[in-house]
Design a protein around this motif. Structure first.
Motif, short mmCIF file in Angstrom:
data_model
loop_
_atom_site.label_atom_id
_atom_site.label_comp_id
_atom_site.label_asym_id
_atom_site.label_seq_id
_atom_site.Cartn_x
_atom_site.Cartn_y
_atom_site.Cartn_z
N LYS A 84 0.83 -1.21 0.00
CA LYS A 84 0.00 0.00 0.00
C LYS A 84 0.86 1.26 0.00
O LYS A 84 0.43 2.33 -0.43
N GLU A 85 2.08 1.14 0.50
CA GLU A 85 2.97 2.29 0.59
C GLU A 85 3.78 2.52 -0.68
O GLU A 85 4.45 3.54 -0.83
N ILE A 86 3.73 1.57 -1.61
CA ILE A 86 4.57 1.64 -2.81
C ILE A 86 3.70 1.83 -4.05
O ILE A 86 2.69 1.14 -4.22
N SER A 87 4.11 2.75 -4.91
CA SER A 87 3.42 2.97 -6.18
C SER A 87 4.26 2.40 -7.31
O SER A 87 5.46 2.72 -7.42
N ILE A 88 3.65 1.56 -8.15
CA ILE A 88 4.32 1.07 -9.35
C ILE A 88 3.94 1.99 -10.51
O ILE A 88 2.77 2.29 -10.71
N ILE A 89 4.96 2.41 -11.25
CA ILE A 89 4.76 3.36 -12.35
C ILE A 89 5.32 2.75 -13.63
O ILE A 89 6.42 2.19 -13.64
N ALA A 90 4.57 2.88 -14.72
CA ALA A 90 5.05 2.38 -16.02
C ALA A 90 4.17 2.96 -17.12
O ALA A 90 3.13 3.58 -16.86
N HIS A 91 4.60 2.74 -18.35
CA HIS A 91 3.79 3.16 -19.49
C HIS A 91 2.50 2.35 -19.54
O HIS A 91 2.45 1.20 -19.08
N SER A 92 1.46 2.92 -20.12
CA SER A 92 0.16 2.25 -20.16
C SER A 92 0.23 0.91 -20.89
O SER A 92 -0.50 -0.04 -20.53
N ASN A 93 1.11 0.78 -21.88
CA ASN A 93 1.22 -0.49 -22.60
C ASN A 93 1.84 -1.59 -21.74
O ASN A 93 1.62 -2.77 -21.99
N LEU A 150 1.85 6.28 -17.51
CA LEU A 150 2.16 7.46 -18.31
C LEU A 150 1.92 7.15 -19.77
O LEU A 150 1.89 5.98 -20.18
N GLU A 151 1.74 8.21 -20.54
CA GLU A 151 1.64 8.07 -21.99
C GLU A 151 2.91 8.56 -22.67
O GLU A 151 3.47 7.87 -23.52
N GLU A 152 3.37 9.74 -22.30
CA GLU A 152 4.60 10.27 -22.90
C GLU A 152 5.67 10.59 -21.85
O GLU A 152 6.79 10.14 -21.97
N GLU A 153 5.30 11.35 -20.82
CA GLU A 153 6.27 11.71 -19.79
C GLU A 153 5.60 11.74 -18.42
O GLU A 153 4.39 11.93 -18.31
N PHE A 154 6.41 11.52 -17.39
CA PHE A 154 5.93 11.54 -16.01
C PHE A 154 7.09 12.00 -15.14
O PHE A 154 8.23 11.61 -15.36
N GLY A 172 6.17 -0.37 -25.04
CA GLY A 172 5.93 0.25 -23.74
C GLY A 172 7.18 0.70 -23.03
O GLY A 172 7.19 0.85 -21.81
N ASP A 173 8.26 0.94 -23.78
CA ASP A 173 9.54 1.29 -23.16
C ASP A 173 9.55 2.71 -22.61
O ASP A 173 9.01 3.64 -23.22
N SER A 174 10.22 2.87 -21.49
CA SER A 174 10.52 4.19 -20.94
C SER A 174 11.96 4.17 -20.43
O SER A 174 12.45 3.14 -19.99
N PHE A 175 12.62 5.33 -20.51
CA PHE A 175 13.88 5.48 -19.80
C PHE A 175 13.67 6.46 -18.66
O PHE A 175 12.75 7.27 -18.69
#
Length: 291
Positions: free
Chosen positions: A103-112, A132-136, A157-160
């Protein structure tokens, strides 16, 4: 029933052997900066960023490694993990999501990434809560982390992730340092997108930036700058082969295309010389078909 009882110990034995393999594997920690660490084991490279009051983790490889990783993170810092960022959806970068998600941790990634994890029937604890879609921007007390999506590179769905103050970037599998890249065409990847993505990273960072690749040793700006012309050269050569009417099999067997880079060991990793030639060939054919 007898066949089932006979097979059951074999299955249990295979699972146990797989677990023992991970238990024996050493997690190696590399200090990138005073507050940033690259953890190397099975699967993709992990980045641990120790902020003033919280910790950011980038990628979570195979679930069987989670306990070892938790111990190593606890050795590095006693601050709480707050964010887990996935650079893409493959299991060697998301396999431990469930084991770290609380509950204390948020997972973040591209929508794909979320979409593909759902398609593979992962349960809710595997899934990113923030997409995210483009930037976060992850705003920490002492630093902003920029998460930037790149289109149709290794996957769709790649992000750097660029740590602005520490001047460190985690590229995920948009960079296999000193090895040919794995381009997942079935997941929306492409050779043209891969090159464009690497150029975008290069234009975002600077010559002093330290690069955490998805696989391979810690890298520099120069490592990435030298890698891009190699991919451009291979793409150009194989485009010419296609224009000259060469078949996929002929390109696969044509060692001269990659000879210069094979001599440097680029084909000694997960993707062989034959494989990179056919993947680029298939990617270019798909690009032509979809125009």
């Amino acid at each position: 029933m007898k066949k089932l009882l006979f097979a059951l110990p074999l299955v249990i034995g295979c699972i146990s052997a797989a677990q023992n393999k991970f238990d024996e594997l050493e997690v190696i920690t590399h200090e990138v900066t005073q507050n940033v660490y690259m953890l190397e084991g099975a699967g993709g490279n992990i980045l641990i960023q120790v902020g003033e009051s919280e910790v950011v983790m980038i990628d979570s490889p195979y679930a069987a490694l989670s306990d070892q990783l938790k111990k190593e993170i606890a050795r590095i810092t006693d601050k709480p993990l707050k964010y887990l960022i996935n650079t893409h959806h493959h299991g060697d970068h998301t396999g431990g999501n469930e084991n770290f998600n609380t509950k204390e941790i948020s997972i973040i990634a591209h929508s794909n990434v979320r979409n593909r994890l759902i398609e593979s029937e992962k349960n809710e604890n595997f899934l990113p809560e923030k997409v995210l879609e483009e930037e976060f921007i992850v705003s920490l007390i002492d630093e902003d982390d920029l998460i930037i999506h790149v289109h149709n590179a290794h996957t769709d769905g790649d992000s750097f992730v660029y740590l602005t103050k520490n001047n460190v970037v985690h590229m995920g599998d948009v960079f296999f340092n000193a090895r040919y890249p794995f381009i997942d065409l079935d997941s929306g990847g492409s050779i043209s997108g891969y090159i464009t993505a690497q150029k975008k990273v290069l234009n975002t960072i600077n010559e002093d930036t330290k690069i955490v690749p998805g696989h391979g040793a810690l890298a520099s700006y120069k490592d990435l700058a030298d890698y891009i012309p190699m991919l451009v050269d291979l793409k150009t050569q194989i485009q010419k082969e296609i224009r000259d009417g060469k078949t996929r099999e002929q390109v696969e067997k044509n060692n001269s295309i990659t000879k210069k880079y094979d001599a440097k060991g680029f084909g000694d990793g997960y993707v062989s010389s034959e494989k990179i030639r056919t993947v680029i060939y298939d990617s270019l054919i798909l690009e032509t078909t979809h125009k």
